[in-house]
Design a protein around this motif. Structure first.
Motif, PDB file in Angstrom:
ATOM      1  N   LEU A   1      12.230  -1.865  -2.622  1.00  0.00           N
ATOM      2  CA  LEU A   1      11.548  -1.869  -1.327  1.00  0.00           C
ATOM      3  C   LEU A   1      10.530  -2.998  -1.249  1.00  0.00           C
ATOM      4  O   LEU A   1      10.422  -3.680  -0.235  1.00  0.00           O
ATOM      5  CB  LEU A   1      10.848  -0.525  -1.099  1.00  0.00           C
ATOM      6  N   ALA A   2       9.804  -3.228  -2.336  1.00  0.00           N
ATOM      7  CA  ALA A   2       8.739  -4.222  -2.331  1.00  0.00           C
ATOM      8  C   ALA A   2       9.162  -5.540  -2.979  1.00  0.00           C
ATOM      9  O   ALA A   2       8.326  -6.360  -3.312  1.00  0.00           O
ATOM     10  CB  ALA A   2       7.522  -3.658  -3.061  1.00  0.00           C
ATOM     11  N   ALA A   3      10.468  -5.771  -3.119  1.00  0.00           N
ATOM     12  CA  ALA A   3      10.956  -6.952  -3.839  1.00  0.00           C
ATOM     13  C   ALA A   3      10.592  -8.258  -3.149  1.00  0.00           C
ATOM     14  O   ALA A   3      10.272  -9.231  -3.804  1.00  0.00           O
ATOM     15  CB  ALA A   3      12.464  -6.868  -4.026  1.00  0.00           C
ATOM     16  N   PHE A   4      10.653  -8.302  -1.838  1.00  0.00           N
ATOM     17  CA  PHE A   4      10.382  -9.534  -1.114  1.00  0.00           C
ATOM     18  C   PHE A   4       9.303  -9.274  -0.092  1.00  0.00           C
ATOM     19  O   PHE A   4       9.404  -8.352   0.692  1.00  0.00           O
ATOM     20  CB  PHE A   4      11.638 -10.042  -0.399  1.00  0.00           C
ATOM     21  N   PRO A   5       8.256 -10.106  -0.081  1.00  0.00           N
ATOM     22  CA  PRO A   5       7.194  -9.905   0.901  1.00  0.00           C
ATOM     23  C   PRO A   5       7.721 -10.066   2.325  1.00  0.00           C
ATOM     24  O   PRO A   5       8.572 -10.911   2.573  1.00  0.00           O
ATOM     25  CB  PRO A   5       6.174 -10.996   0.592  1.00  0.00           C
ATOM     26  N   ARG A   6       7.219  -9.258   3.202  1.00  0.00           N
ATOM     27  CA  ARG A   6       7.571  -9.377   4.608  1.00  0.00           C
ATOM     28  C   ARG A   6       6.883 -10.623   5.156  1.00  0.00           C
ATOM     29  O   ARG A   6       5.872 -11.076   4.627  1.00  0.00           O
ATOM     30  CB  ARG A   6       7.117  -8.147   5.392  1.00  0.00           C
ATOM     31  N   THR A   7       7.375 -11.190   6.226  1.00  0.00           N
ATOM     32  CA  THR A   7       6.849 -12.432   6.793  1.00  0.00           C
ATOM     33  C   THR A   7       5.339 -12.359   6.996  1.00  0.00           C
ATOM     34  O   THR A   7       4.615 -13.264   6.628  1.00  0.00           O
ATOM     35  CB  THR A   7       7.530 -12.736   8.140  1.00  0.00           C
ATOM     36  N   SER A   8       4.850 -11.281   7.540  1.00  0.00           N
ATOM     37  CA  SER A   8       3.425 -11.174   7.827  1.00  0.00           C
ATOM     38  C   SER A   8       2.588 -10.972   6.575  1.00  0.00           C
ATOM     39  O   SER A   8       1.380 -11.084   6.620  1.00  0.00           O
ATOM     40  CB  SER A   8       3.171 -10.021   8.799  1.00  0.00           C
ATOM     41  N   GLU A   9       3.207 -10.674   5.437  1.00  0.00           N
ATOM     42  CA  GLU A   9       2.455 -10.397   4.223  1.00  0.00           C
ATOM     43  C   GLU A   9       2.588 -11.498   3.182  1.00  0.00           C
ATOM     44  O   GLU A   9       2.056 -11.378   2.098  1.00  0.00           O
ATOM     45  CB  GLU A   9       2.928  -9.075   3.623  1.00  0.00           C
ATOM     46  N   ARG A  10       3.288 -12.574   3.476  1.00  0.00           N
ATOM     47  CA  ARG A  10       3.447 -13.658   2.512  1.00  0.00           C
ATOM     48  C   ARG A  10       2.158 -14.419   2.349  1.00  0.00           C
ATOM     49  O   ARG A  10       1.484 -14.729   3.331  1.00  0.00           O
ATOM     50  CB  ARG A  10       4.539 -14.629   2.970  1.00  0.00           C
TER      51      ARG A  10
ATOM     52  N   ILE B   1       0.840  -1.198   0.000  1.00  0.00           N
ATOM     53  CA  ILE B   1       0.000   0.000   0.000  1.00  0.00           C
ATOM     54  C   ILE B   1       0.877   1.251   0.000  1.00  0.00           C
ATOM     55  O   ILE B   1       0.583   2.220  -0.696  1.00  0.00           O
ATOM     56  CB  ILE B   1      -0.957   0.014   1.219  1.00  0.00           C
ATOM     57  N   ALA B   2       1.964   1.232   0.760  1.00  0.00           N
ATOM     58  CA  ALA B   2       2.879   2.377   0.789  1.00  0.00           C
ATOM     59  C   ALA B   2       3.463   2.642  -0.597  1.00  0.00           C
ATOM     60  O   ALA B   2       3.504   3.787  -1.056  1.00  0.00           O
ATOM     61  CB  ALA B   2       4.000   2.139   1.803  1.00  0.00           C
ATOM     62  N   VAL B   3       3.902   1.594  -1.278  1.00  0.00           N
ATOM     63  CA  VAL B   3       4.484   1.753  -2.617  1.00  0.00           C
ATOM     64  C   VAL B   3       3.416   2.234  -3.600  1.00  0.00           C
ATOM     65  O   VAL B   3       3.665   3.124  -4.417  1.00  0.00           O
ATOM     66  CB  VAL B   3       5.142   0.441  -3.083  1.00  0.00           C
ATOM     67  N   ALA B   4       2.214   1.685  -3.525  1.00  0.00           N
ATOM     68  CA  ALA B   4       1.139   2.122  -4.423  1.00  0.00           C
ATOM     69  C   ALA B   4       0.832   3.606  -4.221  1.00  0.00           C
ATOM     70  O   ALA B   4       0.724   4.365  -5.184  1.00  0.00           O
ATOM     71  CB  ALA B   4      -0.111   1.278  -4.196  1.00  0.00           C
ATOM     72  N   LYS B   5       0.724   4.012  -2.972  1.00  0.00           N
ATOM     73  CA  LYS B   5       0.440   5.409  -2.664  1.00  0.00           C
ATOM     74  C   LYS B   5       1.587   6.301  -3.139  1.00  0.00           C
ATOM     75  O   LYS B   5       1.370   7.350  -3.745  1.00  0.00           O
ATOM     76  CB  LYS B   5       0.216   5.579  -1.162  1.00  0.00           C
ATOM     77  N   GLY B   6       2.815   5.860  -2.903  1.00  0.00           N
ATOM     78  CA  GLY B   6       3.984   6.620  -3.348  1.00  0.00           C
ATOM     79  C   GLY B   6       4.032   6.763  -4.862  1.00  0.00           C
ATOM     80  O   GLY B   6       4.366   7.830  -5.384  1.00  0.00           O
ATOM     81  N   ARG B   7       3.692   5.706  -5.578  1.00  0.00           N
ATOM     82  CA  ARG B   7       3.683   5.762  -7.048  1.00  0.00           C
ATOM     83  C   ARG B   7       2.611   6.719  -7.573  1.00  0.00           C
ATOM     84  O   ARG B   7       2.834   7.449  -8.536  1.00  0.00           O
ATOM     85  CB  ARG B   7       3.477   4.368  -7.617  1.00  0.00           C
ATOM     86  N   VAL B   8       1.454   6.717  -6.938  1.00  0.00           N
ATOM     87  CA  VAL B   8       0.394   7.639  -7.363  1.00  0.00           C
ATOM     88  C   VAL B   8       0.844   9.075  -7.156  1.00  0.00           C
ATOM     89  O   VAL B   8       0.726   9.918  -8.054  1.00  0.00           O
ATOM     90  CB  VAL B   8      -0.929   7.351  -6.615  1.00  0.00           C
TER      91      VAL B   8
END
Length: 81
Positions: free
Chosen positions: A56-65, A23-30
């Motif tokens: 930044l978003a290359a690898f999912p974090r443990t809680s987001e896999r 969500i952070a990357v999507a918001k940043g891209r917009v």
């Protein structure tokens, strides 16, 4: 929240915080596409500019896999026998 988004344009500064890197990357891209100078700072204080968002978003974090939820764990146990 681990991801802080800062966007600047003209005399304005916008701030946002998100717990999800996606969500952070999507918001940043917009914001970047709308002409804002954007930086996302992770929970370690490392800054990422739009050209680094993929890193930044290359690898999912443990809680987001995918499959890391209880439902995914139950399905894995069931499939294992």
């Amino acid at each position: 929240m681990p991801y802080k988004i800062t966007a600047e344009r003209d005399n304005e500064t916008m701030h946002s915080q998100r717990s999800s890197v996606w969500i952070a990357v999507a918001k940043g891209r917009v914001w970047a596409s709308e002409g804002w100078r954007v930086v996302i700072t992770d929970d370690h204080g490392r800054p990422f500019r739009p050209e680094q968002f993929d890193e930044l978003a290359a690898f999912p974090r443990t809680s987001e896999r995918p499959g890391n939820s209880d439902r995914g764990k139950k399905a894995a146990r069931k499939a294992a026998g």
